[in-house]
Structures are given as C-alpha cells and as structure tokens.
Design an enzyme around this catalytic site. Structure first.
Site, short mmCIF file in Angstrom:
data_model
loop_
_atom_site.label_atom_id
_atom_site.label_comp_id
_atom_site.label_asym_id
_atom_site.label_seq_id
_atom_site.Cartn_x
_atom_site.Cartn_y
_atom_site.Cartn_z
N LYS A 65 0.42 -1.30 0.01
CA LYS A 65 -0.06 -0.02 -0.08
C LYS A 65 1.01 1.11 0.21
CE LYS A 65 -4.80 -1.35 2.07
NZ LYS A 65 -5.57 -1.24 3.42
N ASP A 101 -10.73 3.98 1.38
CA ASP A 101 -10.84 3.49 2.87
C ASP A 101 -11.38 4.41 3.85
OD1 ASP A 101 -9.91 0.77 2.66
OD2 ASP A 101 -7.74 1.20 4.12
P1 NAP Z 1 -1.20 -0.92 11.44
O1 NAP Z 1 -1.02 0.31 9.88
O2 NAP Z 1 -0.30 -2.29 11.08
O3 NAP Z 1 -1.63 -0.66 12.49
C1 NAP Z 1 -1.95 -1.90 13.20
C2 NAP Z 1 -2.48 -0.55 14.43
O4 NAP Z 1 -2.91 -1.64 15.66
C3 NAP Z 1 -1.37 0.06 15.75
O5 NAP Z 1 -2.01 1.19 15.97
C4 NAP Z 1 -0.89 -0.60 16.43
O6 NAP Z 1 -0.31 -0.10 17.62
C5 NAP Z 1 -2.21 -0.94 17.25
N1 NAP Z 1 -1.86 -2.32 17.99
C6 NAP Z 1 -1.36 -4.13 17.02
N2 NAP Z 1 -1.04 -4.66 18.45
C7 NAP Z 1 -1.34 -3.90 19.20
C8 NAP Z 1 -1.02 -4.07 20.63
N3 NAP Z 1 -0.61 -5.79 21.17
N4 NAP Z 1 -1.75 -3.14 21.86
C9 NAP Z 1 -2.23 -1.59 21.51
N5 NAP Z 1 -2.42 -1.21 19.98
C10 NAP Z 1 -2.04 -2.69 19.01
O7 NAP Z 1 -2.53 -1.65 10.28
P2 NAP Z 1 -3.39 -1.23 9.49
O8 NAP Z 1 -4.15 -1.12 8.17
O9 NAP Z 1 -4.19 0.09 9.93
O10 NAP Z 1 -5.10 -1.81 9.52
C11 NAP Z 1 -5.74 -1.81 11.51
C12 NAP Z 1 -6.74 -3.10 11.55
O11 NAP Z 1 -7.78 -2.66 11.07
C13 NAP Z 1 -6.45 -4.37 10.85
O12 NAP Z 1 -6.74 -5.26 12.28
C14 NAP Z 1 -6.86 -4.24 9.91
O13 NAP Z 1 -7.26 -6.32 9.13
C15 NAP Z 1 -8.30 -3.54 9.64
N6 NAP Z 1 -8.79 -3.01 8.97
C16 NAP Z 1 -10.29 -3.29 8.67
C17 NAP Z 1 -10.80 -2.44 6.77
C18 NAP Z 1 -12.15 -3.07 6.88
O14 NAP Z 1 -12.70 -2.01 5.63
N7 NAP Z 1 -12.93 -3.09 7.71
C19 NAP Z 1 -9.46 -0.94 6.55
C20 NAP Z 1 -8.56 -1.98 6.99
C21 NAP Z 1 -7.84 -2.06 7.65
P3 NAP Z 1 1.15 0.33 17.24
O15 NAP Z 1 1.17 1.61 16.85
O16 NAP Z 1 1.76 0.61 19.01
O17 NAP Z 1 2.19 -0.90 16.73
#
Ligand code: NAP
Length: 272
Positions: A65, A101
């Site tokens: 991405k 998004d």
């Molecule tokens: P990303 O860029 O990898 O960000 C992950 C986030 O989760 C960060 O803020 C991270 O915090 C936090 N996190 C992960 N493990 C953690 C823990 N143990 N304790 C506290 N915080 C934690 O991922 P993303 O692309 O933003 O996606 C995040 C989620 O949204 C995923 O589950 C994805 O499947 C979902 N999503 C859904 C849609 C939809 O269409 N519904 C679209 C996009 C994403 P740190 O910064 O501290 O690591």
C-alpha cells in the site's frame, strides 16, 4: 470491459474478488477480477505487466500500500493525505493512485447509524496505523469538531497529528483511553486488537456516554468483544464489515463508471 485484480502478499484471504465479481454480475458489466500474489521484489515488474495487458486497474493490499505510491504517476487528495494507495486506475498507460478507505469508513457509519451527526462531533480513535489515518481523514472531511487519538506507540499518533496539521486533533496516552470516553460521541477501534488471532482490546466502557456510537473496523469476528460490550450497555454500534464493502465502491466506479450499491445479498455472500 473491466479488467482488474487485487495484488498483495498473501492475497488468497482477500474478499475483493468476491465483491467485484458480484457487482460485475449484478450490473451486467463484462469483465474479470482476479487475485494476484505479488512478492515485494516483483512489484514493479508485475505492475508493468498489468499496464501492458490493458488492465483497467487494481486494488493493493498488504504489503504494497505504501510502496505502490512511487509507481503512481498521480495520486488523489485522499491518497496523499493518508499516505497510502489501495486502488489504482490505469488510463493511457498512466497510473492514478486512490485511497478509498476514508470513504468506506464514513459510508459505513452513515449506513449503519444514519441518525449519528458527525458534523461538530467529538471522536476517539484507537490506533495510529493506516486505517487510523483513513478514519481521521474521513472524519475531518465530515467536519467533526475534535479527534482524540490514543495509540500504544504514542509517536505514531503524534505523526498523524503533525501530518494533518489541524488543531482539531489531540493525542492522548493509550492509558487515558477510558477516561476520554466521557467526552466523545464516537469511539472507533482501528487497531488490530480484537481480530481473530490477536489479543482482545482491553477497555471498560463505564465512562461512555449513553448516546455515543461505537465502531470497530475489525470484521473477523463480525461482532467483536468491543461491539458486544457496547450493545450490552445500550450504545449504538457500527460493525467493520460495512467499511470493507463500502471502500470497494469507488474503485468499481473508477474502473466502470458505475457506482455500485452494497446490498444485503452482497453482505450475505461476503460473510458466508
Ligand atoms: P497497521 O497499520 O499495522 O496498524 C496496526 C495498529 O494496531 C497500530 O495502531 C498498532 O499500535 C495497533 N496494535 C497492534 N497490536 C497491538 C497491541 N497488542 N496493543 C495495542 N495496539 C496494538 O494496520 P491497519 O492497516 O491500520 O489495520 C488495523 C486493523 O484494521 C486490522 O485489523 C485490519 O484488518 C483492519 N482494517 C479493516 C478495514 C475494513 O475495511 N473494515 C480496513 C482497513 C483495516 P502500534 O502503533 O503501537 O504498533
């Protein structure tokens, strides 16, 4: 004729083929939509192939991405603000990068809770990854008054505040997330917490206002522990599956000229 695909690594879990093929069939538009596994080192060569094969465009998922940005000839405002591209439109051999998004996040809220007024509202975003950036971008466009961001790694939330450079955003400590619930109209979990295979999101909703809505963009499971707790408390909930479906709409429109609808049948197929 629409010729499109999703590129990622891994990509077999992607729901995009199912969604776009459903719309091709529903709107009787000739076309194809496939899933293409692309290793990071092959990204440029594979994209060149799609261009030479006259693809209309493609979706981009993890881990491409951000890297795809360098290959785009232009980017729309949303992709620039969010710093990531999830949809590419190919025209005259040129690549235009979009990010849908933020649209998906907001359309999901509007559809799930049509009575919720975002204009002038205060929101708390948990997380500071790519999805959080999309949520912030969408909420600012929807004219919310205030966005609090709490993330385990505070610096990443500070980066978002700096990049969007507006005094509407305030970063708070991850540990202050429960206290902040008394001041907001919308809570949105954009972390990976609560997703199948991930730890649960730890948060007590005791301070949440009765009329606040709770959105979880995690969609596997469909009803996360966060949404269940909000429902039990009597709060409005917004499940993440709608974001997944709505974010696909502008891509289909860009490739075909038809803005598709999210139907109960589509939702049923994706959940099956
Ligand atoms: P990303 O860029 O990898 O960000 C992950 C986030 O989760 C960060 O803020 C991270 O915090 C936090 N996190 C992960 N493990 C953690 C823990 N143990 N304790 C506290 N915080 C934690 O991922 P993303 O692309 O933003 O996606 C995040 C989620 O949204 C995923 O589950 C994805 O499947 C979902 N999503 C859904 C849609 C939809 O269409 N519904 C679209 C996009 C994403 P740190 O910064 O501290 O690591």
């Amino acid at each position: 004729m629409m010729r499109a695909c999703v590129i990622g690594n891994p990509v077999s879990h992607s729901k995009s083929p199912l969604i776009h093929r459903y719309w091709l069939e529903k709107y009787k538009i000739p076309g194809t939509y496939d899933a293409l596994a692309v290793a990071p080192e092959n990204l440029e060569a594979e994209v060149e192939k799609l261009v030479s094969q006259n693809y209309s465009g493609f979706n981009v998922t993890i881990p491409h991405k951000e890297k795809i940005i360098a290959l785009c000839d232009e980017r729309d405002e949303s992709a620039k603000k969010i710093g990531a591209v999830n949809t590419v439109v190919i025209k005259d051999k040129k690549l235009r990068g979009l990010n849908t998004d933020a649209f998906g996040f907001i359309e999901n809220i509007k559809t799930a809770q049509p009575g919720l007024k975002l204009e002038g509202a205060a929101a708390l975003i948990l997380g500071a990854g790519g999805a959080a950036r999309a949520a912030v971008s969408g909420l600012l466009d929807a004219d919310v008054q205030r966005i609090l961001i709490a993330n385990r790694t505070r610096e990443k939330a500070e980066d978002i505040a700096a990049d969007f450079s507006t005094n509407k955003i305030e970063v708070i400590d991850w540990n202050a997330r429960e206290t902040a619930l008394g001041d907001i109209d919308l809570l949105a979990n954009t972390t990976a917490l609560g997703m199948k295979g991930q730890p649960e999101l730890e948060i007590s909703l005791g301070n949440l206002r009765g009329n606040a809505a709770v959105c979880d963009i995690v969609y596997a499971p469909l009803e996360t522990a966060l949404l269940r707790a909000a429902k039990e408390k009597g709060n409005k909930i917004i499940p993440g599956i709608g974001m997944l479906l709505h974010q696909a709409r502008p891509a289909f429109q860009a490739w075909t000229g038809t803005m598709p609808e999210v139907t109960p049948e589509l939702e049923k197929r994706v959940l099956a």
